[in-house]
Design an enzyme around this catalytic site. Structure first.
Site, PDB file in Angstrom:
ATOM      1  N   LYS A 178     -28.543  29.574  52.857  1.00  0.00           N
ATOM      2  CA  LYS A 178     -27.991  30.177  51.680  1.00  0.00           C
ATOM      3  C   LYS A 178     -28.116  29.478  50.367  1.00  0.00           C
ATOM      4  O   LYS A 178     -27.286  28.610  50.057  1.00  0.00           O
ATOM      5  CB  LYS A 178     -26.700  30.626  52.046  1.00  0.00           C
ATOM      6  N   GLU A 254     -20.811  17.799  52.441  1.00  0.00           N
ATOM      7  CA  GLU A 254     -21.507  16.608  51.235  1.00  0.00           C
ATOM      8  C   GLU A 254     -20.644  17.418  49.823  1.00  0.00           C
ATOM      9  O   GLU A 254     -20.987  18.400  49.523  1.00  0.00           O
ATOM     10  CB  GLU A 254     -23.064  16.288  51.142  1.00  0.00           C
ATOM     11  N   CYS A 288     -24.342  14.724  41.971  1.00  0.00           N
ATOM     12  CA  CYS A 288     -23.084  14.532  42.859  1.00  0.00           C
ATOM     13  C   CYS A 288     -22.748  12.987  42.646  1.00  0.00           C
ATOM     14  O   CYS A 288     -21.572  12.510  42.625  1.00  0.00           O
ATOM     15  CB  CYS A 288     -22.987  15.090  43.948  1.00  0.00           C
TER      16      CYS A 288
END
Ligand code: NAD
Ligand code: 6OD
Length: 486
Positions: A178, A254, A288
């Site tokens: 997804k 994560e 990130c």
């Protein structure tokens, strides 16, 4: 105009409800295409196809045959490099210069990186003494976990999705992906590559849609999904973990970060400036692992701030295809609203704006895009929200420090624990401070230098589990002990 359909059981299909949503380019807000939004029927069909494919040709393949096929997938991504590049840059607005060095090559490499680990990592074996003196032999055997849901974000769409799909398939699982609603293109294109390379139907599936009450939640709540691997925000990770609790499914999460950079006076300043320019501003700050808190030892504080400001002044904003451009827009207007709210908040919290803080004038053609200025602040208190909350934009706060003990405490004063970066030429200090960091990944005198054999993941609210090398093997396989009485 493009149509982005689901890829289920080896075929592209729209949703039975015909519901679609728009995919717009953040460079100038033009409409790229329509994306089919999956409902429960499409999610059910994708999971059923993935479950069925665990048997049949995929389940019958040897590890060597699977690895050969995945090597071919990597080659095919490279053969269609320009299409992947165009698709990624249209969806995200990132410069070709970045995507052609990071996103697309890593998207291909992720299908090759795990084959050696798989081939060379032994399982354990123990000989047990028994009262009859004949003994028993124990040995570990790895099986695929089954159907893996891969739920991924928009910042490095192909890289972060294949980072999970590569090892999951190498270990013999099947996947339902997804992708983020913001970046549907490269996951869809990868469906074509899977078809071309002869990956059996149902092994790689894609369903498009949103998170809550949409494809993301339907997929993570599906009882036939055996494990969920997710990259994205911490709050989403919590929602996924709640879904996974039903049926005790494994998760690998994560999540977000508020990563510190610790710059000691004994650093090589040129390297520290170059590294911080990348860690704070590359990909428009949407990494990130990026740095949003910079701590600089007082003797070099003023010089560091001045030089980072000069670095920002040199950044060239512009269209992705311009080879001289190093800075694109944010991924969407929605995300820009969030980042700009922090720019506003920084002023309210008393920041000194060293540079940036607003929206650049890009000229008539681009002003509808999600452009934003790279921004540096100083002068905020340690409890300011801007210093504590993940912004995920091209911005950082710089604060002076006076001792190693002080900066370790400042760096660790966060709910997150993804990465930290240390700049020093003193290797004893580097090791001492690195070991004191409450983070899953620490770089010394570098940033985002990746070796795919190493553990990757976050401490504290930055995630659960580790992937990479043998750690991926641990997550994507179920180990069983076989005990043979001799
Ligand atoms: P996000 O959490 O909003 O979305 C990620 C994915 O989850 C998307 O596909 C989204 O549709 C889906 N999703 C959202 N709500 C869901 C729900 N309730 N159930 C199931 N699926 C759901 O994250 P984002 O905005 O796409 O990405 C940015 C965030 O990702 C930042 O916080 C960043 O730090 C984090 N991130 C972390 C890493 C890492 O390796 N630790 C890497 C990249 C990005
Ligand atoms: O390099 C990787 O494997 C990885 N997962 C990078 C994550 C970057 C975050 O934005």
């Amino acid at each position: 105009m493009k149509q982005f359909n689901h890829f289920i059981n080896g075929e592209f299909s729209a949703s039975s409800s015909q519901v679609v949503f728009e995919n717009r380019c953040p460079v100038d807000n033009h409409l790229i295409g329509q994306v089919a939004e999956a409902g429960q029927p499409e999610v059910n069909a994708a999971v059923a196809a993935a479950k069925a494919a665990l048997l049949g040709p995929w389940g019958d393949m040897t590890q060597a045959q699977r690895i050969q096929l995945l090597d071919r997938v990597a080659e095919r991504i490279n053969e269609r490099f320009d299409e992947f590049l165009q698709a990624e840059c249209l969806d995200t607005g990132k410069p070709h210069k970045i995507a052609s060095h990071i996103d697309i090559p890593r998207g291909a490499a992720n299908f090759k990186a795990f084959s050696e680990t798989l081939a060379n990592h032994p399982t354990e074996s123990f000989k047990l003494d028994t009262p009859d003196g004949k003994g028993a032999l124990n040995y570990g055997h790895r099986s695929p976990k089954g159907v893996i849901a891969v739920i991924s974000p928009w910042n490095l769409p192909l890289l972060l999705m294949t980072w999970k799909v590569g090892p999951a398939l190498a270990c013999g699982n099947t996947v339902v992906v997804k992708p983020s609603e913001e970046t549907p293109a490269t996951a869809t294109l990868l469906g074509e590559v899977m078809q071309e390379c002869g990956v059996p139907a149902g092994v790689y599936n894609v369903v498009h849609g949103f998170g809550p009450n949409s494809a993301g939640a339907m997929l993570s709540g599906h009882p036939d999904v055996d494990a969920i691997t997710f990259t994205g925000e911490t709050r989403t990770g919590e929602a996924i973990m709640r879904s996974a609790a039903v049926g005790l499914r494994n998760v690998s999460l994560e999540c977000g970060g508020k990563n510190p950079s610790l710059v000691f006076a004994d650093c090589d300043l040129d390297k520290a400036i170059e590294g911080t320019m990348r860690s704070a501003f590359v990909n428009c700050g949407q990494v990130c692992l990026g740095t949003e808190r910079v701590y600089v030892e007082r003797p070099i504080f003023e010089q560091f701030v001045q030089r980072l400001k000069e670095g920002v002044e040199q950044l060239k904003l512009g269209r992705p295809e311009d080879p001289s451009v190093d800075f694109g827009p944010l991924v969407s207007h929605k995300h820009r609203d969030k980042v700009l709210s922090y720019y506003q908040l920084a002023k309210q919290e008393g920041a000194t704006v060293v540079i940036g803080g607003g929206v650049p004038d890009m000229g008539a053609e681009l002003n509808d895009g999600a452009w934003i200025e790279p921004t540096i602040w100083t002068g905020l208190n340690d409890d300011a929200r801007v210093v504590n909350e993940e912004i995920f934009g091209p911005c950082c706060h710089i604060r002076p420090f006076d001792s190693e003990t002080e900066v370790i405490a400042l760096a660790n004063n966060t709910r997150y624990g993804l990465s930290a970066t240390i700049w020093t030429e003193n290797s004893s200090r580097a090791c001492r401070v690195a070991e004191a960091m409450e983070a899953g990944i620490v770089w010394v005198n570098s940033w985002f230098l990746r070796d795919l054999r190493t553990a990757f993941g976050g401490a504290k609210e930055s995630g659960i589990g580790r992937e990479g090398g043998v750690h991926s093997l641990e997550f994507y396989t179920e180990i069983k002990n076989i005990c043979i009485k001799l």
